[in-house]
Design a protein around this motif. Structure first.
Motif, PDB file in Angstrom:
ATOM      1  N   SER A 163      -1.061  -0.169  -7.064  1.00 54.07           N
ATOM      2  CA  SER A 163      -2.383   0.393  -6.801  1.00 54.07           C
ATOM      3  C   SER A 163      -3.450  -0.148  -7.751  1.00 54.07           C
ATOM      4  O   SER A 163      -4.628  -0.118  -7.432  1.00 54.07           O
ATOM      5  N   GLY A 164      -3.040  -0.639  -8.896  1.00 53.86           N
ATOM      6  CA  GLY A 164      -3.993  -1.210  -9.842  1.00 53.86           C
ATOM      7  C   GLY A 164      -4.259  -2.685  -9.606  1.00 53.86           C
ATOM      8  O   GLY A 164      -5.122  -3.270 -10.252  1.00 53.86           O
ATOM      9  N   HIS A 165      -3.543  -3.308  -8.682  1.00 50.57           N
ATOM     10  CA  HIS A 165      -3.702  -4.740  -8.403  1.00 50.57           C
ATOM     11  C   HIS A 165      -5.050  -4.987  -7.730  1.00 50.57           C
ATOM     12  O   HIS A 165      -5.499  -4.183  -6.915  1.00 50.57           O
ATOM     13  N   PRO A 166      -5.706  -6.102  -8.070  1.00 53.69           N
ATOM     14  CA  PRO A 166      -7.018  -6.391  -7.472  1.00 53.69           C
ATOM     15  C   PRO A 166      -6.998  -6.471  -5.940  1.00 53.69           C
ATOM     16  O   PRO A 166      -7.992  -6.189  -5.292  1.00 53.69           O
ATOM     17  N   ARG A 167      -5.873  -6.846  -5.358  1.00 55.08           N
ATOM     18  CA  ARG A 167      -5.793  -6.953  -3.893  1.00 55.08           C
ATOM     19  C   ARG A 167      -5.258  -5.687  -3.226  1.00 55.08           C
ATOM     20  O   ARG A 167      -5.045  -5.655  -2.026  1.00 55.08           O
ATOM     21  N   ALA A 168      -5.054  -4.650  -3.992  1.00 58.51           N
ATOM     22  CA  ALA A 168      -4.515  -3.404  -3.440  1.00 58.51           C
ATOM     23  C   ALA A 168      -5.377  -2.841  -2.302  1.00 58.51           C
ATOM     24  O   ALA A 168      -4.830  -2.360  -1.307  1.00 58.51           O
ATOM     25  N   PRO A 169      -6.725  -2.886  -2.392  1.00 57.73           N
ATOM     26  CA  PRO A 169      -7.511  -2.389  -1.259  1.00 57.73           C
ATOM     27  C   PRO A 169      -7.229  -3.133   0.045  1.00 57.73           C
ATOM     28  O   PRO A 169      -7.230  -2.537   1.117  1.00 57.73           O
ATOM     29  N   TRP A 170      -6.967  -4.433  -0.051  1.00 57.98           N
ATOM     30  CA  TRP A 170      -6.620  -5.195   1.153  1.00 57.98           C
ATOM     31  C   TRP A 170      -5.304  -4.686   1.752  1.00 57.98           C
ATOM     32  O   TRP A 170      -5.181  -4.555   2.972  1.00 57.98           O
ATOM     33  N   LEU A 171      -4.348  -4.427   0.885  1.00 59.44           N
ATOM     34  CA  LEU A 171      -3.066  -3.899   1.361  1.00 59.44           C
ATOM     35  C   LEU A 171      -3.232  -2.512   1.978  1.00 59.44           C
ATOM     36  O   LEU A 171      -2.638  -2.202   3.012  1.00 59.44           O
ATOM     37  N   LEU A 172      -4.065  -1.690   1.346  1.00 59.30           N
ATOM     38  CA  LEU A 172      -4.333  -0.355   1.877  1.00 59.30           C
ATOM     39  C   LEU A 172      -4.981  -0.448   3.254  1.00 59.30           C
ATOM     40  O   LEU A 172      -4.594   0.270   4.183  1.00 59.30           O
ATOM     41  N   GLY A 173      -5.953  -1.331   3.404  1.00 61.07           N
ATOM     42  CA  GLY A 173      -6.608  -1.519   4.693  1.00 61.07           C
ATOM     43  C   GLY A 173      -5.634  -1.997   5.757  1.00 61.07           C
ATOM     44  O   GLY A 173      -5.627  -1.495   6.884  1.00 61.07           O
ATOM     45  N   ALA A 174      -4.782  -2.955   5.391  1.00 62.80           N
ATOM     46  CA  ALA A 174      -3.797  -3.477   6.343  1.00 62.80           C
ATOM     47  C   ALA A 174      -2.794  -2.402   6.741  1.00 62.80           C
ATOM     48  O   ALA A 174      -2.442  -2.261   7.924  1.00 62.80           O
ATOM     49  N   LEU A 175      -2.324  -1.625   5.772  1.00 62.70           N
ATOM     50  CA  LEU A 175      -1.377  -0.549   6.062  1.00 62.70           C
ATOM     51  C   LEU A 175      -2.019   0.500   6.965  1.00 62.70           C
ATOM     52  O   LEU A 175      -1.406   0.970   7.927  1.00 62.70           O
ATOM     53  N   SER A 176      -3.270   0.855   6.693  1.00 66.48           N
ATOM     54  CA  SER A 176      -3.979   1.856   7.501  1.00 66.48           C
ATOM     55  C   SER A 176      -4.146   1.375   8.933  1.00 66.48           C
ATOM     56  O   SER A 176      -3.979   2.145   9.883  1.00 66.48           O
ATOM     57  N   PHE A 177      -4.495   0.105   9.093  1.00 68.20           N
ATOM     58  CA  PHE A 177      -4.650  -0.482  10.422  1.00 68.20           C
ATOM     59  C   PHE A 177      -3.325  -0.455  11.181  1.00 68.20           C
ATOM     60  O   PHE A 177      -3.251   0.008  12.314  1.00 68.20           O
ATOM     61  N   ALA A 178      -2.279  -0.940  10.526  1.00 65.91           N
ATOM     62  CA  ALA A 178      -0.973  -1.052  11.176  1.00 65.91           C
ATOM     63  C   ALA A 178      -0.393   0.314  11.534  1.00 65.91           C
ATOM     64  O   ALA A 178       0.201   0.483  12.609  1.00 65.91           O
TER      65      ALA A 178
END
Length: 194
Positions: A16-31
């Motif tokens: 969750s502290g990784h700079p790309r974590a928001p991208w992963l969150l967005g992808a997970l939410s979409f999927a």
């Protein structure tokens, strides 16, 4: 007993502290709204804990991504139901899908509002909405309101609890995780018996 959920929680908290974590969150939410089984709360909560000042932004990202994924689920219902129906059956979700269809027939628009808090996976609601030709604009508005209410609630509560909440969450993560498994199993049994 071997811990199952605590190591997973620790890993997600690190991610969750990784700079790309928001991208992963967005992808997970979409999927999750159209085909993937893991709810975005598993990332949203630790990310809101790690970044409490950005919790509302993270809830917005999760909501918008989830609604966009819901549109994919809707399109699957409109154009590809016959392709995914065997998969829904194989995964043992046909009763939940049929329950979602019955709820749409009875309550229409309002079902999407409560679907975000329902034990039935949201993706089944999005596919059913497309299959039943629920009007698109009310579907999107209800999705924004229902999903947004859930994700803003999760992000706000975790951000409000802040760092003092983290030790409590970690200490009780196994119990919380197993309680969620039991609730999910009970919901599946209920949908099969209903």
């Amino acid at each position: 007993m071997t811990a199952v959920f605590t190591p997973l929680y620790d890993r997600v908290l690190r991610w969750s502290g990784h700079p790309r974590a928001p991208w992963l969150l967005g992808a997970l939410s979409f999927a999750e709204s159209s085909f993937f089984p893991v709810p975005p709360d598993v990332m949203l909560a630790p990310m809101s804990l790690a970044r409490p000042r950005r919790a509302l932004w993270l809830a917005t990202l999760t909501t918008v991504s989830s609604v966009l994924g819901g549109l994919l689920g809707y399109a699957i219902g409109v154009f590809g139901l016959e392709l995914v129906l065997p998969l829904i059956v194989e995964l043992g979700q046909i009763e939940a899908y049929e329950a979602a269809r019955e709820w749409f027939a009875a309550w229409g628009f309002w079902v999407v509002l409560v679907a975000g808090f329902s034990p039935i996976p949201y993706k089944l609601f999005t596919i059913a909405a497309g299959a039943m030709a629920v009007p698109l604009l009310p579907f999107v508005l209800a999705s924004l309101l229902g999903r947004g209410a859930r994700f803003y609630l999760v992000a706000s509560l975790v951000a409000w609890g802040g760092p003092r909440l983290e030790p409590w969450l970690r200490r009780y993560m196994e119990r919380i995780g197993w309680a969620c498994v039991v609730l999910l199993a009970a919901a599946l049994v209920y949908t099969r018996l209903a």
